[in-house]
Design a protein around this motif. Sequence first.
Motif, PDB file in Angstrom:
ATOM      1  N   THR A  36     -86.541  31.465  -5.711  1.00 43.32           N
ATOM      2  CA  THR A  36     -85.501  30.938  -5.726  1.00 43.32           C
ATOM      3  C   THR A  36     -84.467  31.609  -4.663  1.00 43.32           C
ATOM      4  OG1 THR A  36     -85.653  30.635  -8.475  1.00 43.32           O
ATOM      5  CG2 THR A  36     -83.166  30.660  -7.773  1.00 43.32           C
ATOM      6  N   ASN A  39     -85.519  25.676 -14.404  1.00 46.55           N
ATOM      7  CA  ASN A  39     -86.017  27.305 -12.942  1.00 46.55           C
ATOM      8  C   ASN A  39     -87.887  28.202 -13.230  1.00 46.55           C
ATOM      9  OD1 ASN A  39     -84.958  27.036 -16.063  1.00 46.55           O
ATOM     10  ND2 ASN A  39     -85.149  29.005 -15.210  1.00 46.55           N
ATOM     11  N   PHE A  40     -86.965  29.040 -12.403  1.00 39.00           N
ATOM     12  CA  PHE A  40     -88.373  29.875 -12.389  1.00 39.00           C
ATOM     13  C   PHE A  40     -88.602  31.173 -13.837  1.00 39.00           C
ATOM     14  CE2 PHE A  40     -90.499  34.243 -11.548  1.00 39.00           C
ATOM     15  CZ  PHE A  40     -91.365  33.926 -11.598  1.00 39.00           C
ATOM     16  N   GLY A  41     -89.488  30.645 -14.352  1.00 41.45           N
ATOM     17  CA  GLY A  41     -89.583  31.065 -15.679  1.00 41.45           C
ATOM     18  C   GLY A  41     -89.072  30.996 -16.486  1.00 41.45           C
ATOM     19  N   LYS A  54     -95.367  30.536 -18.813  1.00 42.15           N
ATOM     20  CA  LYS A  54     -93.569  30.735 -18.010  1.00 42.15           C
ATOM     21  C   LYS A  54     -93.452  29.585 -17.522  1.00 42.15           C
ATOM     22  CE  LYS A  54     -90.966  32.380 -20.729  1.00 42.15           C
ATOM     23  NZ  LYS A  54     -90.089  33.297 -22.198  1.00 42.15           N
ATOM     24  N   VAL A  81     -90.410  26.770  -9.158  1.00 45.13           N
ATOM     25  CA  VAL A  81     -88.891  26.613  -8.925  1.00 45.13           C
ATOM     26  C   VAL A  81     -89.220  24.785  -8.666  1.00 45.13           C
ATOM     27  CG1 VAL A  81     -87.064  26.443  -7.640  1.00 45.13           C
ATOM     28  CG2 VAL A  81     -88.111  28.561  -8.651  1.00 45.13           C
ATOM     29  N   GLU A 120     -93.547  26.853  -5.591  1.00 45.16           N
ATOM     30  CA  GLU A 120     -94.511  28.209  -5.551  1.00 45.16           C
ATOM     31  C   GLU A 120     -95.070  29.013  -4.795  1.00 45.16           C
ATOM     32  OE1 GLU A 120     -98.708  29.134  -8.852  1.00 45.16           O
ATOM     33  OE2 GLU A 120     -97.105  27.685  -9.686  1.00 45.16           O
ATOM     34  N   ASN A 121     -94.287  30.172  -5.397  1.00 50.74           N
ATOM     35  CA  ASN A 121     -94.751  31.680  -4.524  1.00 50.74           C
ATOM     36  C   ASN A 121     -96.858  32.347  -4.010  1.00 50.74           C
ATOM     37  OD1 ASN A 121     -92.450  31.517  -2.333  1.00 50.74           O
ATOM     38  ND2 ASN A 121     -91.301  33.410  -4.049  1.00 50.74           N
ATOM     39  N   HIS A 165     -96.520  34.483  -7.018  1.00 50.68           N
ATOM     40  CA  HIS A 165     -96.317  34.384  -7.865  1.00 50.68           C
ATOM     41  C   HIS A 165     -94.772  34.219  -8.326  1.00 50.68           C
ATOM     42  CE1 HIS A 165    -100.103  31.824  -9.218  1.00 50.68           C
ATOM     43  NE2 HIS A 165    -100.932  32.710  -9.063  1.00 50.68           N
ATOM     44  N   SER A 166     -94.253  34.915  -7.268  1.00 48.97           N
ATOM     45  CA  SER A 166     -92.762  36.170  -7.464  1.00 48.97           C
ATOM     46  C   SER A 166     -92.033  34.416  -7.298  1.00 48.97           C
ATOM     47  CB  SER A 166     -92.561  36.658  -6.319  1.00 48.97           C
ATOM     48  OG  SER A 166     -92.243  36.068  -5.168  1.00 48.97           O
ATOM     49  N   ASP A 167     -90.339  35.072  -8.064  1.00 53.20           N
ATOM     50  CA  ASP A 167     -89.742  33.877  -7.462  1.00 53.20           C
ATOM     51  C   ASP A 167     -88.667  33.453  -6.480  1.00 53.20           C
ATOM     52  OD1 ASP A 167     -87.444  31.940  -8.690  1.00 53.20           O
ATOM     53  OD2 ASP A 167     -86.707  33.934 -10.004  1.00 53.20           O
TER      54      ASP A 167
END
Length: 332
Positions: free
Chosen positions: A177, A55-57, A66, A70, A169-170, A173-175
């Motif tokens: 999901t 999961n992201f993070g 971190k 995803v 991966e954006n 680096h944003s999520d």
Amino acid sequence: MPALSLVTLVSLVSTVFTKQLEAHPPQQQHRHWAQICSGNPTNRIRGCDRYGCGNFGADRHSGKEKHAGVDVICSDGATVYAPFSGQLSGPIRFFHNGNAIDDGVQIRGEGNSCFLTPLPLPSLPDYCVKLVCIHPIRYHGRINRGQRLGKMLPMQKVYPGIISHIHVENCDHSDPTHLLTPDVPPLPQQDGRWAAVCAGNPTNEIRGCDKYGCGYYGAPRRSGKGKHRAVDVICADGATVYAPFSGQLSGPIKFFHNGNAIDDGVQIRGPEFCVKLLCIHPIRYSGAISKGQVLGKMLPMQRVFPGITSHIHIENCDHSDPTSNLERGKGQ
């Protein structure tokens, strides 16, 4: 050209474009990205294994960093598709060591830039994403949403026993999901059988017996003084959890009432079913949800019950047996 003819031409072009736009809307108007890997139509995210969580993070390097992407589950050698339309660039070297999975590509979406039209268009998002651990068919040029992008590389050669996956991966680096979750329209409940509840358990396999007890409906509880009025569906800590049927959410549901690491859950009430899913953290506690949509994630059960078979406690609101609805069979 006379002014009247120019107006007529613009009007004609606008009409034609409008009809084409309705029939073939821009790829970026999709609220969610397309399926990325064959065999994973809902872009299920890797749960946890001995190498970490997808999961992201999620923690990386013993908690010093971190996870900035995803991990979308994908079998070694599977076909990979473009999540949206855009321009390719690469190669992307994630490991920088030339191992068997050190390859990838970037896709940058085009927003409105590819539509030459006199009509005002709604602002379309300019997605940019890196897909790593895949070998693309090419590193440059245009690609369309859903078009074959390449194939999954042999991750098991580098990390034996890991849940093979594409690292998504954006670029900022944003999520990503919420973009990976496909639009799932409400489905009729006539089938009776519910959707897969946990990523990595497509048949809703029920926990057997361990030192803490058994997971089937009616299993003894409290040294035989009570009975288990629910079913424990196997689910790895941190895994993505899905809605078994369409309905309305309510919660939170506290089972232990002591604030431990797994004391969370949610209820779903549909036209035919009502169920409580416990030991999960939902993405929200209210509103509508559709069958198969991401509901939340599995909480860290191993922290509370070390060595147990991690699971989601699934309890019908009327305390009846949900087993027949959970049974899906192999391949279903």
